[in-house]
Design an enzyme around this catalytic site. Structure first.
Site, mmCIF file in Angstrom:
data_model
loop_
_atom_site.group_PDB
_atom_site.id
_atom_site.type_symbol
_atom_site.label_atom_id
_atom_site.label_comp_id
_atom_site.label_asym_id
_atom_site.label_seq_id
_atom_site.Cartn_x
_atom_site.Cartn_y
_atom_site.Cartn_z
ATOM 1 N N LYS A 62 44.138 16.039 -13.269
ATOM 2 C CA LYS A 62 43.459 17.134 -12.583
ATOM 3 C C LYS A 62 43.331 18.320 -13.525
ATOM 4 C CE LYS A 62 43.276 15.110 -8.469
ATOM 5 N NZ LYS A 62 42.028 14.801 -7.757
ATOM 6 N N LYS A 75 39.611 17.430 -11.634
ATOM 7 C CA LYS A 75 38.823 16.202 -11.683
ATOM 8 C C LYS A 75 38.008 16.107 -12.974
ATOM 9 C CE LYS A 75 37.928 15.508 -6.708
ATOM 10 N NZ LYS A 75 37.745 14.069 -6.484
ATOM 11 N N LYS A 115 45.426 7.801 -14.072
ATOM 12 C CA LYS A 115 44.028 7.377 -14.039
ATOM 13 C C LYS A 115 43.077 8.565 -14.130
ATOM 14 C CE LYS A 115 42.546 7.245 -9.199
ATOM 15 N NZ LYS A 115 41.227 7.866 -9.508
ATOM 16 N N ASP A 161 39.807 10.579 -12.713
ATOM 17 C CA ASP A 161 39.289 10.747 -11.360
ATOM 18 C C ASP A 161 37.939 10.055 -11.246
ATOM 19 O OD1 ASP A 161 39.577 11.583 -8.725
ATOM 20 O OD2 ASP A 161 40.308 13.547 -9.334
ATOM 21 N N GLU A 162 37.477 9.915 -9.997
ATOM 22 C CA GLU A 162 36.312 9.065 -9.757
ATOM 23 C C GLU A 162 35.032 9.594 -10.394
ATOM 24 O OE1 GLU A 162 36.139 12.124 -6.546
ATOM 25 O OE2 GLU A 162 37.742 10.887 -7.378
ATOM 26 N N HIS A 183 38.534 2.189 -7.133
ATOM 27 C CA HIS A 183 38.434 3.441 -6.388
ATOM 28 C C HIS A 183 37.290 3.290 -5.395
ATOM 29 C CE1 HIS A 183 37.944 7.639 -5.343
ATOM 30 N NE2 HIS A 183 39.024 7.949 -6.029
ATOM 31 N N HIS A 235 42.423 1.438 -3.095
ATOM 32 C CA HIS A 235 42.802 2.558 -2.241
ATOM 33 C C HIS A 235 42.615 2.170 -0.772
ATOM 34 C CE1 HIS A 235 42.513 5.940 -5.391
ATOM 35 N NE2 HIS A 235 42.432 4.794 -6.035
ATOM 36 N N LYS A 280 45.530 13.534 3.269
ATOM 37 C CA LYS A 280 44.333 14.304 3.617
ATOM 38 C C LYS A 280 43.156 13.429 4.043
ATOM 39 C CE LYS A 280 42.148 14.496 -0.967
ATOM 40 N NZ LYS A 280 41.634 15.351 -2.051
ATOM 41 N N SER A 284 46.763 7.192 -1.527
ATOM 42 C CA SER A 284 46.385 8.361 -2.319
ATOM 43 C C SER A 284 45.583 9.328 -1.469
ATOM 44 C CB SER A 284 45.550 7.915 -3.530
ATOM 45 O OG SER A 284 45.167 8.994 -4.329
ATOM 46 N N GLY A 285 45.737 10.613 -1.755
ATOM 47 C CA GLY A 285 44.967 11.639 -1.056
ATOM 48 C C GLY A 285 45.859 12.582 -0.277
ATOM 49 N N GLY A 286 46.186 13.721 -0.869
ATOM 50 C CA GLY A 286 47.030 14.705 -0.189
ATOM 51 C C GLY A 286 48.500 14.353 -0.181
ATOM 52 N N GLN A 295 50.102 7.356 -5.121
ATOM 53 C CA GLN A 295 49.338 8.087 -6.123
ATOM 54 C C GLN A 295 49.180 9.536 -5.687
ATOM 55 O OE1 GLN A 295 46.229 5.855 -8.461
ATOM 56 N NE2 GLN A 295 44.951 7.113 -7.151
ATOM 57 N N ALA A 296 49.639 10.454 -6.508
ATOM 58 C CA ALA A 296 49.596 11.878 -6.178
ATOM 59 C C ALA A 296 48.927 12.646 -7.307
ATOM 60 C CB ALA A 296 51.009 12.402 -5.945
ATOM 61 N N GLY A 318 47.337 16.329 -6.745
ATOM 62 C CA GLY A 318 47.841 17.672 -6.489
ATOM 63 C C GLY A 318 49.342 17.696 -6.294
#
Length: 425
Positions: free
Chosen positions: A153, A155, A179, A181-182, A269, A302, A309, A353-355, A375-376, A378
């Protein structure tokens, strides 16, 4: 033509589809869906032969009215397709039928595919994952615990050296997988060729310092020929992984890539999936997509977090997990509508993953189990003391579970976790 046969009992060789539909007349709508997805069209045609009708005709074998919405009836239907309808090792071609024109029919005021049942001959026509869960664990030398991943991050925006440094900080802090980001591909400020060599150089450095296996998942998403070129670069650079944005690349690209000679672990992803999966009126469930991607051969996918989130309730996410992890899956008639035997197709490693941050880790593992990649992004880079501290906190949260300790108990041993728990209440 009539495709409804409520007395029909599907045989083991049929491809089955279950969907929720909405319209004025459920029987008429179901009949038209079956025809449009196979041999029918809007009017009688003189070229139709009786043997075509008998051999290729699908059967709507279940119609169940389940409610009413805005003056329209809502129903659940199941259709059995003879495999003779399809070129079975051509997923785009198959989906052009069973999930193609039907979504554009005026008569359908709602149409959402919930599940497919793929028969043995169909399943065995696909390669499935090359590595699967056991292969990934063997590659990383991690036997039992959940794997820990992060995303660099922000992204996009970091220059190559900065990107590699962030990855290094995450690895030495305890992350296993880093990894792209998308939406990071090969922008002017961070070219793919430069990034992969520099980041893998930092991976090697982190492995030497930690004594642990580490891996980088470079995003090779691009038009197909360029995707292959980038995969060749990744191979030359010594990467065990590639990442593909499987939805935007398309089913054809994913199937074709798996059939190439590369020996990569494929991280999938699902960016853009919600355009198909989120609406309850029109679309395809994530469970149905996940089954397709298992056949096509991704190794990691995923699936959601339940507590993070991204959209997706507990029962739905667990059902997706079941379909990509287990060898045989039993229907529950809530999210999984068919039994599915995967035969020799390897399982896919689910990614949550996500939040995600350290405080959520115990709940995620409680819901989804230990065969999981947590997967984190943030939750690592957002730590008040930076990336390395965030990685240490996430790794400590996972270790607390393995050691049978509460987060609070582990936080007394690991200052970075303690600060993370104070930061994310």
């Amino acid at each position: 033509m009539d495709y409804i046969n409520l007395n029909y009992r599907p045989n083991e060789g049929d491809l089955l589809s279950c969907m929720v539909i909405k319209g004025e007349n459920l029987e008429k709508l179901a009949n038209e869906i079956a025809g449009e997805s196979s041999i029918g069209t809007w009017t009688k045609v003189q070229t139709m032969k009786s043997d075509i009708y008998e051999k290729l005709r699908p059967k709507v074998y279940e119609i169940k009215e389940i409610g009413e919405e805005n003056g329209y009836k809502v129903g659940l239907i199941k259709i059995a397709y003879p495999l003779y309808d399809f070129e079975i090792n051509n997923m785009p071609g198959v989906l052009a039928g069973i999930a193609g024109n039907i979504f554009g029919m005026k008569i359908a005021k709602g149409l959402r595919i919930l599940d497919f049942r793929f028969p043995a001959e169909f399943v065995k026509a696909y390669k499935g994952p090359r590595f699967g869960i056991e292969g990934v664990r063997e590659t990383l030398k991690i036997k039992e615990r959940p794997l820990l991943g992060t995303i660099v991050k922000p992204k996009v925006g970091l220059k190559t050296e900065e990107h590699a440094k962030v990855a290094y900080e995450a690895w030495v802090g305890g992350v296993d997988l880093v990894k792209d980001d998308e939406n990071l591909t090969s922008q002017e400020f961070n070219k793919f060729e430069d990034r992969i060599y520099k980041t893998l150089e930092m991976r090697d450095k982190a492995e030497e310092e930690t004594g642990e296996r580490k891996a980088y998942m470079p995003n090779i998403t691009a038009p197909y020929r360029e995707m292959i070129r980038r995969a060749e670069i990744a191979e030359d650079a010594g990467s065990e992984y590639v990442m593909i944005d499987v939805v935007v690349c398309g089913f054809s690209a994913v199937q074709s890539f798996r059939e190439e000679d590369f020996k990569f672990i494929i991280h999938a992803h699902r960016a853009m999936h919600a355009a198909m999966t989120r609406s309850r009126d029109f679309g395809i469930s994530m469970l149905a997509l996940a089954k397709i991607y298992r056949l096509l051969g991704v190794d990691q996918l995923h699936i959601g977090t339940v507590v993070g989130k991204m959209e997706g309730g507990e029962k739905e996410v667990k059902a997706i997990r079941d379909e990509i992890v287990y060898d045989k899956v039993e229907a529950d008639n809530e999210n999984k509508f068919f039994n599915q035997d995967w035969f020799d197709i390897k399982p896919v490693f689910p990614v949550s993953s996500g939040g995600v941050h350290p405080r959520l880790v115990p709940k995620i593992v409680e819901i989804l189990g230990r065969d999981l990649i947590i997967q984190a992004g943030g939750g690592v880079h957002g730590h008040p003391d930076g990336t390395r501290a965030g990685a240490k906190a996430m790794r400590a949260a996972i270790e607390a579970i393995i050691e049978g300790k509460s987060l609070e108990e582990k936080a007394e041993e690991v200052a970075e976790l303690k600060k993370a728990l104070e930061y994310w209440k």
